[in-house]
Each structure stands twice: as structure tokens, then as C-alpha cells.
Design a protein around this motif. Sequence first.
Motif, PDB file in Angstrom:
ATOM      1  N   TYR A 135       0.833  -1.212   0.000  1.00 57.83           N
ATOM      2  CA  TYR A 135       0.000   0.000   0.000  1.00 57.83           C
ATOM      3  C   TYR A 135       0.865   1.259   0.000  1.00 57.83           C
ATOM      4  N   GLY A 139       0.788   3.924  -2.892  1.00 58.95           N
ATOM      5  CA  GLY A 139       0.496   5.318  -2.547  1.00 58.95           C
ATOM      6  C   GLY A 139       1.506   6.276  -3.154  1.00 58.95           C
ATOM      7  N   ASN A 147      -2.791  11.622  -8.046  1.00 58.70           N
ATOM      8  CA  ASN A 147      -4.057  11.033  -7.564  1.00 58.70           C
ATOM      9  C   ASN A 147      -3.982  11.051  -6.034  1.00 58.70           C
ATOM     10  N   GLN A 149      -6.082  11.547  -3.472  1.00 58.69           N
ATOM     11  CA  GLN A 149      -6.994  10.827  -2.577  1.00 58.69           C
ATOM     12  C   GLN A 149      -6.626   9.346  -2.484  1.00 58.69           C
ATOM     13  N   GLU A 150      -6.330   8.757  -3.656  1.00 62.05           N
ATOM     14  CA  GLU A 150      -5.922   7.337  -3.664  1.00 62.05           C
ATOM     15  C   GLU A 150      -4.624   7.148  -2.875  1.00 62.05           C
ATOM     16  N   MET A 152      -3.532   9.041  -0.402  1.00 57.51           N
ATOM     17  CA  MET A 152      -3.843   9.204   1.023  1.00 57.51           C
ATOM     18  C   MET A 152      -4.472   7.925   1.582  1.00 57.51           C
ATOM     19  N   ASP A 153      -5.406   7.351   0.824  1.00 59.48           N
ATOM     20  CA  ASP A 153      -6.060   6.101   1.261  1.00 59.48           C
ATOM     21  C   ASP A 153      -5.029   4.994   1.472  1.00 59.48           C
ATOM     22  N   ASP A 154      -4.067   4.904   0.550  1.00 54.23           N
ATOM     23  CA  ASP A 154      -3.053   3.851   0.651  1.00 54.23           C
ATOM     24  C   ASP A 154      -2.111   4.072   1.833  1.00 54.23           C
ATOM     25  N   ASN A 156      -2.854   5.669   4.552  1.00 50.28           N
ATOM     26  CA  ASN A 156      -3.681   5.377   5.741  1.00 50.28           C
ATOM     27  C   ASN A 156      -3.750   3.870   5.989  1.00 50.28           C
ATOM     28  N   LYS A 157      -3.977   3.110   4.918  1.00 47.82           N
ATOM     29  CA  LYS A 157      -4.105   1.654   5.023  1.00 47.82           C
ATOM     30  C   LYS A 157      -2.788   1.038   5.508  1.00 47.82           C
ATOM     31  N   ARG A 172       2.842  10.193   4.075  1.00 51.68           N
ATOM     32  CA  ARG A 172       1.543  10.845   4.292  1.00 51.68           C
ATOM     33  C   ARG A 172       1.737  12.299   4.709  1.00 51.68           C
TER      34      ARG A 172
END
Length: 199
Positions: A135, A139, A147, A149-150, A152-154, A156-157, A172
Motif C-alpha cells: 500500500y 500510494g 491522484n 486521494q488514492e 492518502m487512502d493507501d 492510511n491503510k 503521508r
Amino acid sequence: SKRGNLNFKLGNYPASIADLTKAIELAPLEDYYFDRASANRHAGLYEEAIRDYSTVIEMNPGNADAYNNRGFTKNALRQYEQSLDDFSKAIEIKPDYTIAYYNRGRSKFNLSRWADAIGDYNKAIELNSKDPNFYNSRGMAFEKLKNYQEAMDDFNKAIILFPKFGEAYDNRGLLKKEIGNKKEALADLEKAAKIKRGH
């Protein structure tokens, strides 16, 4: 050679290499070349490691691990383009070879082929959704493509899976800084620094 393997486990790579070289002189077996290649790689003797992995491949062209490890060693020498063939061959032999997809993704990332890298990271995640490195790396590729948002999601994960993942906090934090969230960025960067210091 048992002694070569013991020295390897103890991190005594020169002794491991010497023991395995003696073992190869007595019986030039595929496993001994493979183990010596790994010892050479850990000792930073990348050219020697590549030579031994190549010998293993000559002896057994179906050894997916030898292709993957040779590719990984080429990456250490920044031979990213050349490593792609090795990872692809490892995947051809073993289509569910998670780490080979991840390693090929890293090579593509280092060649600035970010969208291609994401494709390989996706496959690695599909095969193993619990590795935070997958991840974090994906990210980084999403961030290169803006990208956010993608990305950030990665990140975070990755942090959820491994709460002491300093590099993911770093990434991050830098992303938050880039999108103008300076206060939260600072908190992440401080957390990353703390983890690196061993707190």
C-alpha cells in the motif's frame, strides 16, 4: 552446507560464502549456488550474486525464486530495466508469485512508469492484502500521478496495518504538506521522526 547456512543466519556472510564455496567444490548443487548467491547479495557482492543466480537458472530454468532474486539484485545495482525480464519470468513460472509482482512494480516505479507500477502493486495486493509495504509503494505511485486521494487512502491503510511504519507517516506527511494541510503534515512528520529514533 549446514555450516554455511548457520553462518548466514548469524549474519556472518563472508564465512557463509567460504563454506558454500567449499561445498560447491565438493558437490556443485543448485541449492549451494542459490544459498551462496543469497549470502553474496546480503554481503553487498551483487555481481557475484547475479553470477550464482544465473548458474542456478542454467541448472534449473524453472526456479522462479532464482529469477526473482536475480531481479532484486539487479535493482540493488539500479539495473531496473534489466530486472523487469527476471520478475516477468518468475511470474510466468509462478503466476501467483506475490513478491515478484511487488518487485516488478518497484522497478517500474524507479523507471518513472507509475501507472504500470500501480498495475503490479494491485496484483500484489490482490494476492496478499495484509502487507503494508504494498500500500505504501502504491500510494507513492498514486502521488506521482497526482491522484492524491488514492495516495492518502493507501498511506492510511499502510499505517493501519503497521502502526509503527515510519516511512508511511513520512509519505503521508509530505502529501498533506503538498495539498496544504500543514498542521497535520507536521504531526505525521514528527511521528515518523519519533519512530526512526526508536520511540
